[in-house]
Design a protein around this motif. Structure first.
Motif, short mmCIF file in Angstrom:
data_model
loop_
_atom_site.label_atom_id
_atom_site.label_comp_id
_atom_site.label_asym_id
_atom_site.label_seq_id
_atom_site.Cartn_x
_atom_site.Cartn_y
_atom_site.Cartn_z
N VAL A 32 0.84 -1.20 0.00
CA VAL A 32 0.00 0.00 0.00
C VAL A 32 0.87 1.25 0.00
N ASN A 33 0.28 2.38 -0.34
CA ASN A 33 1.00 3.65 -0.27
C ASN A 33 1.51 3.85 1.15
N GLY A 34 2.77 4.26 1.27
CA GLY A 34 3.35 4.51 2.59
C GLY A 34 3.95 3.28 3.25
N ALA A 35 3.93 2.12 2.56
CA ALA A 35 4.46 0.89 3.16
C ALA A 35 5.99 0.86 3.21
N GLY A 36 6.65 1.69 2.40
CA GLY A 36 8.11 1.73 2.41
C GLY A 36 8.77 1.23 1.14
N LYS A 37 8.01 1.07 0.06
CA LYS A 37 8.57 0.57 -1.20
C LYS A 37 9.68 1.49 -1.72
N THR A 38 9.40 2.77 -1.78
CA THR A 38 10.38 3.73 -2.28
C THR A 38 11.56 3.83 -1.32
N THR A 39 11.29 3.82 -0.03
CA THR A 39 12.37 3.88 0.96
C THR A 39 13.29 2.67 0.80
N LEU A 40 12.72 1.50 0.59
CA LEU A 40 13.55 0.31 0.38
C LEU A 40 14.40 0.47 -0.87
N ALA A 41 13.81 0.92 -1.96
CA ALA A 41 14.56 1.11 -3.21
C ALA A 41 15.68 2.13 -3.02
N ARG A 42 15.38 3.22 -2.37
CA ARG A 42 16.39 4.27 -2.14
C ARG A 42 17.51 3.77 -1.23
N THR A 43 17.18 2.88 -0.32
CA THR A 43 18.20 2.29 0.56
C THR A 43 19.07 1.32 -0.21
N ILE A 44 18.47 0.46 -1.02
CA ILE A 44 19.24 -0.49 -1.81
C ILE A 44 20.27 0.23 -2.67
N CYS A 45 19.85 1.32 -3.32
CA CYS A 45 20.78 1.99 -4.24
C CYS A 45 21.73 2.97 -3.54
N GLY A 46 21.54 3.19 -2.24
CA GLY A 46 22.48 4.03 -1.50
C GLY A 46 22.07 5.47 -1.35
N LEU A 47 20.87 5.83 -1.79
CA LEU A 47 20.40 7.21 -1.61
C LEU A 47 20.01 7.48 -0.17
N ILE A 48 19.62 6.42 0.55
CA ILE A 48 19.34 6.50 1.98
C ILE A 48 20.26 5.50 2.66
N LYS A 49 20.88 5.92 3.75
CA LYS A 49 21.77 5.02 4.48
C LYS A 49 20.97 4.25 5.52
N GLU A 50 21.17 2.95 5.55
CA GLU A 50 20.50 2.11 6.52
C GLU A 50 21.03 2.39 7.92
N LYS A 51 20.17 2.29 8.91
CA LYS A 51 20.58 2.49 10.31
C LYS A 51 21.34 1.28 10.80
N SER A 52 20.89 0.11 10.40
CA SER A 52 21.59 -1.13 10.77
C SER A 52 21.37 -2.16 9.69
N GLY A 53 22.16 -3.22 9.76
CA GLY A 53 22.10 -4.29 8.78
C GLY A 53 23.17 -4.14 7.72
N ASN A 54 23.21 -5.10 6.81
CA ASN A 54 24.22 -5.11 5.75
C ASN A 54 23.58 -5.35 4.40
N ILE A 55 24.12 -4.68 3.42
CA ILE A 55 23.77 -4.94 2.03
C ILE A 55 25.07 -5.35 1.36
N SER A 56 25.05 -6.53 0.75
CA SER A 56 26.29 -7.05 0.17
C SER A 56 26.02 -7.67 -1.19
N ILE A 57 27.08 -7.77 -1.96
CA ILE A 57 27.06 -8.49 -3.24
C ILE A 57 28.16 -9.54 -3.16
N ASN A 58 27.78 -10.77 -3.42
CA ASN A 58 28.72 -11.89 -3.36
C ASN A 58 29.50 -11.91 -2.05
N GLY A 59 28.82 -11.62 -0.95
CA GLY A 59 29.43 -11.68 0.37
C GLY A 59 30.25 -10.47 0.77
N LYS A 60 30.38 -9.50 -0.12
CA LYS A 60 31.16 -8.29 0.18
C LYS A 60 30.21 -7.15 0.56
N ASN A 61 30.37 -6.65 1.79
CA ASN A 61 29.52 -5.57 2.28
C ASN A 61 29.74 -4.30 1.43
#
Length: 191
Positions: A32-61
């Motif tokens: 639904v609108n406001g669920a965080g879809k855009t926030t998730l996308a912006r976080t994945i691409c690095g436009l928003i920095k995550e507060k915690s957790g890791n995003i990695s490719i092939n095991g590299k943070n």
């Protein structure tokens, strides 16, 4: 993504988000609108920095700055992403090595070649959306994120965008599509 949390001011927007995406996949992000879809996308691409957790490719943070270089996001309101005075220049702006022949080929695939010399802001909403998609293709990023890529598009152009997303997936791009469009999801998304 492993245990991603995103905060805005004092509010937790996303919490405990974990999943794996594979190259060549088209993943629909729905809700639904406001669920965080855009926030998730912006976080994945690095436009928003995550507060915690890791995003990695092939095991590299990958910190946000690195993700910005590996990703390209087409925002829902593409008017904020169009900067130049012609459609062809807009597409070439995304290229590491500007190539007019390649830009024309991309524009032709999106039914935009006839508008190559027009100012992007003089075109319709659907045409602007397709210009932003053309720029994403031209950027040649390994992770592509699209926020409501079919907003303002008729059925024929939705089918064209779907076909292009499938072609990008064949080139081993990882694609995220935040959408409310069930036809697009059925047409091209893997999950």
């Amino acid at each position: 993504l492993e245990n991603i949390a995103v905060k805005y001011e004092n509010h937790t927007i996303l919490q405990n988000i974990s999943f794996t995406a594979n190259s060549g996949e088209i993943i629909a992000v729905t809700g639904v609108n406001g669920a965080g879809k855009t926030t998730l996308a912006r976080t994945i691409c690095g436009l928003i920095k995550e507060k915690s957790g890791n995003i990695s490719i092939n095991g590299k943070n990958l910190p946000a700055k690195v993700r910005l270089r590996k990703s390209y996001m087409v925002m829902q309101d593409v008017g904020h992403q169009l900067f130049t005075d012609s459609v062809i220049t807009e597409v070439m702006l995304s290229m590491k090595h500007p190539d007019e022949k390649k830009a024309k080929k991309i524009l032709a695939s999106l039914d935009l070649l006839n508008y190559k010399d027009k100012h992007p802001m003089a075109l319709s909403g659907g045409q602007k959306q397709r210009i932003a998609i053309a720029s994403a293709i031209a950027a040649n990023a390994s992770i592509l994120l699209f926020d409501e890529p079919t907003s303002g598009l008729d059925y024929r152009h939705m089918k064209e965008v779907s076909a292009i997303l499938k072609e990008l997936a064949k080139k081993k791009k990882t694609i995220f599509v935040a959408t409310h469009d069930p036809e697009l999801i059925v047409e091209c998304c893997d999950r």
